[in-house]
Design a protein around this motif. Structure first.
Motif, PDB file in Angstrom:
ATOM      1  N   ILE A  52       0.946  -1.187   0.231  1.00  0.00           N
ATOM      2  CA  ILE A  52       0.026  -0.035   0.018  1.00  0.00           C
ATOM      3  C   ILE A  52       0.982   1.053   0.107  1.00  0.00           C
ATOM      4  CG2 ILE A  52      -1.552   1.255   1.142  1.00  0.00           C
ATOM      5  CD1 ILE A  52      -2.626  -1.415   2.409  1.00  0.00           C
ATOM      6  N   PHE A  53       0.549   2.196  -0.901  1.00  0.00           N
ATOM      7  CA  PHE A  53       1.442   3.412  -1.000  1.00  0.00           C
ATOM      8  C   PHE A  53       0.441   4.575  -1.195  1.00  0.00           C
ATOM      9  CE2 PHE A  53       3.913   6.613  -3.415  1.00  0.00           C
ATOM     10  CZ  PHE A  53       5.057   6.662  -2.546  1.00  0.00           C
ATOM     11  N   VAL A  54       0.396   5.456  -0.227  1.00  0.00           N
ATOM     12  CA  VAL A  54      -0.620   6.343  -0.108  1.00  0.00           C
ATOM     13  C   VAL A  54       0.154   7.899  -0.386  1.00  0.00           C
ATOM     14  CG1 VAL A  54      -2.525   7.646   1.231  1.00  0.00           C
ATOM     15  CG2 VAL A  54      -2.019   4.975   1.126  1.00  0.00           C
ATOM     16  N   VAL A  55      -0.285   8.494  -1.200  1.00  0.00           N
ATOM     17  CA  VAL A  55       0.160   9.660  -1.413  1.00  0.00           C
ATOM     18  C   VAL A  55      -0.998  10.738  -1.844  1.00  0.00           C
ATOM     19  CG1 VAL A  55       1.383  11.287  -2.958  1.00  0.00           C
ATOM     20  CG2 VAL A  55       2.227   9.144  -2.249  1.00  0.00           C
ATOM     21  N   ASP A  56      -1.130  12.065  -1.150  1.00  0.00           N
ATOM     22  CA  ASP A  56      -2.279  13.075  -1.529  1.00  0.00           C
ATOM     23  C   ASP A  56      -1.402  14.289  -2.136  1.00  0.00           C
ATOM     24  OD1 ASP A  56      -4.056  15.100  -1.441  1.00  0.00           O
ATOM     25  OD2 ASP A  56      -4.892  14.573   0.639  1.00  0.00           O
ATOM     26  N   ALA A  57      -1.778  14.400  -3.398  1.00  0.00           N
ATOM     27  CA  ALA A  57      -1.134  15.360  -4.312  1.00  0.00           C
ATOM     28  C   ALA A  57      -1.626  16.869  -3.861  1.00  0.00           C
ATOM     29  CB  ALA A  57      -1.870  15.198  -5.636  1.00  0.00           C
ATOM     30  N   ASN A  58      -2.462  17.079  -2.963  1.00  0.00           N
ATOM     31  CA  ASN A  58      -2.830  18.226  -2.407  1.00  0.00           C
ATOM     32  C   ASN A  58      -2.112  18.359  -1.260  1.00  0.00           C
ATOM     33  OD1 ASN A  58      -4.541  18.815  -4.395  1.00  0.00           O
ATOM     34  ND2 ASN A  58      -5.922  17.564  -3.484  1.00  0.00           N
ATOM     35  N   ARG A  59      -1.128  17.498  -0.719  1.00  0.00           N
ATOM     36  CA  ARG A  59      -0.407  17.784   0.693  1.00  0.00           C
ATOM     37  C   ARG A  59       0.902  17.513   0.393  1.00  0.00           C
ATOM     38  NH1 ARG A  59      -4.406  14.702   5.019  1.00  0.00           N
ATOM     39  NH2 ARG A  59      -6.213  16.266   4.619  1.00  0.00           N
ATOM     40  N   PRO A  60       1.931  17.959   1.161  1.00  0.00           N
ATOM     41  CA  PRO A  60       3.426  17.894   1.069  1.00  0.00           C
ATOM     42  C   PRO A  60       3.584  16.426   1.068  1.00  0.00           C
ATOM     43  CG  PRO A  60       3.014  19.499   2.628  1.00  0.00           C
ATOM     44  CD  PRO A  60       1.733  18.989   2.527  1.00  0.00           C
ATOM     45  N   PHE A  61       4.492  15.962   0.428  1.00  0.00           N
ATOM     46  CA  PHE A  61       5.058  14.410   0.418  1.00  0.00           C
ATOM     47  C   PHE A  61       5.452  14.202   1.641  1.00  0.00           C
ATOM     48  CE2 PHE A  61       7.863  10.590  -0.719  1.00  0.00           C
ATOM     49  CZ  PHE A  61       6.821   9.963  -0.907  1.00  0.00           C
ATOM     50  N   ALA A  62       6.154  14.673   2.412  1.00  0.00           N
ATOM     51  CA  ALA A  62       6.628  14.571   3.617  1.00  0.00           C
ATOM     52  C   ALA A  62       6.740  15.830   4.510  1.00  0.00           C
ATOM     53  CB  ALA A  62       8.314  14.106   3.682  1.00  0.00           C
ATOM     54  N   SER A  63       6.970  15.597   5.740  1.00  0.00           N
ATOM     55  CA  SER A  63       7.179  16.863   6.867  1.00  0.00           C
ATOM     56  C   SER A  63       8.140  16.525   7.717  1.00  0.00           C
ATOM     57  CB  SER A  63       5.780  17.104   7.423  1.00  0.00           C
ATOM     58  OG  SER A  63       5.573  16.209   8.186  1.00  0.00           O
ATOM     59  N   PRO A  64       8.914  17.634   7.999  1.00  0.00           N
ATOM     60  CA  PRO A  64      10.091  17.484   8.960  1.00  0.00           C
ATOM     61  C   PRO A  64       9.556  16.541  10.293  1.00  0.00           C
ATOM     62  CG  PRO A  64      10.159  19.587   8.389  1.00  0.00           C
ATOM     63  CD  PRO A  64       8.736  19.065   7.826  1.00  0.00           C
ATOM     64  N   ALA A  65      10.224  15.782  10.991  1.00  0.00           N
ATOM     65  CA  ALA A  65       9.915  15.254  12.178  1.00  0.00           C
ATOM     66  C   ALA A  65      10.374  16.118  13.257  1.00  0.00           C
ATOM     67  CB  ALA A  65      10.749  13.716  12.325  1.00  0.00           C
ATOM     68  N   THR A  66       9.565  16.054  14.297  1.00  0.00           N
ATOM     69  CA  THR A  66       9.568  17.121  15.472  1.00  0.00           C
ATOM     70  C   THR A  66       9.749  16.191  16.838  1.00  0.00           C
ATOM     71  OG1 THR A  66       7.389  17.896  15.769  1.00  0.00           O
ATOM     72  CG2 THR A  66       8.997  19.263  14.493  1.00  0.00           C
ATOM     73  N   SER A  67      10.447  16.616  17.890  1.00  0.00           N
ATOM     74  CA  SER A  67      10.083  15.830  19.043  1.00  0.00           C
ATOM     75  C   SER A  67      10.225  17.017  20.085  1.00  0.00           C
ATOM     76  CB  SER A  67      11.311  15.112  19.151  1.00  0.00           C
ATOM     77  OG  SER A  67      11.428  14.507  20.309  1.00  0.00           O
ATOM     78  N   THR A  68       9.416  16.762  21.384  1.00  0.00           N
ATOM     79  CA  THR A  68       9.509  17.671  22.174  1.00  0.00           C
ATOM     80  C   THR A  68      10.497  17.291  23.447  1.00  0.00           C
ATOM     81  OG1 THR A  68       7.764  16.268  23.394  1.00  0.00           O
ATOM     82  CG2 THR A  68       7.199  18.240  22.176  1.00  0.00           C
ATOM     83  N   GLU A  69      11.175  16.002  23.306  1.00  0.00           N
ATOM     84  CA  GLU A  69      12.309  15.632  24.308  1.00  0.00           C
ATOM     85  C   GLU A  69      13.404  15.371  23.493  1.00  0.00           C
ATOM     86  OE1 GLU A  69      11.093  12.003  26.100  1.00  0.00           O
ATOM     87  OE2 GLU A  69       9.076  12.665  26.271  1.00  0.00           O
ATOM     88  N   GLU A  70      14.608  15.687  24.169  1.00  0.00           N
ATOM     89  CA  GLU A  70      15.795  15.480  23.629  1.00  0.00           C
ATOM     90  C   GLU A  70      16.189  13.995  23.669  1.00  0.00           C
ATOM     91  OE1 GLU A  70      20.498  16.863  24.428  1.00  0.00           O
ATOM     92  OE2 GLU A  70      18.848  18.241  24.954  1.00  0.00           O
ATOM     93  N   THR A  71      16.602  13.494  22.370  1.00  0.00           N
ATOM     94  CA  THR A  71      17.103  12.051  22.292  1.00  0.00           C
ATOM     95  C   THR A  71      18.591  11.922  22.556  1.00  0.00           C
ATOM     96  OG1 THR A  71      15.346  11.704  21.206  1.00  0.00           O
ATOM     97  CG2 THR A  71      16.917   9.937  21.220  1.00  0.00           C
ATOM     98  N   VAL A  72      18.975  11.413  23.438  1.00  0.00           N
ATOM     99  CA  VAL A  72      20.589  11.051  23.532  1.00  0.00           C
ATOM    100  C   VAL A  72      20.849   9.438  22.988  1.00  0.00           C
ATOM    101  CG1 VAL A  72      22.721  11.002  25.034  1.00  0.00           C
ATOM    102  CG2 VAL A  72      20.632  12.643  25.094  1.00  0.00           C
TER     103      VAL A  72
END
Length: 59
Positions: free
Chosen positions: A34-54
């Motif tokens: 299954i491969f899902v893409v919406d042409a009206n939305r960005p293909f990817a978005s930057p990942a964010t985190s509220t915690e610092e990962t070490v």
């Protein structure tokens, strides 16, 4: 409900519509892709985190 025969493809529902996929055949399911893409939305978005990962130290 929509059905796809073995070896064929099928276009899914529109954006923001939940889908359920299952195998209803008598043989074991060997592959499902299954491969899902919406042409009206960005293909990817930057990942964010509220915690610092070490990362742990390398041994």
């Amino acid at each position: 409900m929509s059905y796809a025969e073995a070896g064929t493809t099928m276009i899914g529902h529109g954006a923001d519509t939940p889908m359920e996929v299952f195998s209803a055949g008598t043989a074991a399911l060997d592959l499902l892709a299954i491969f899902v893409v919406d042409a009206n939305r960005p293909f990817a978005s930057p990942a964010t985190s509220t915690e610092e990962t070490v990362a742990p130290p390398l041994s």
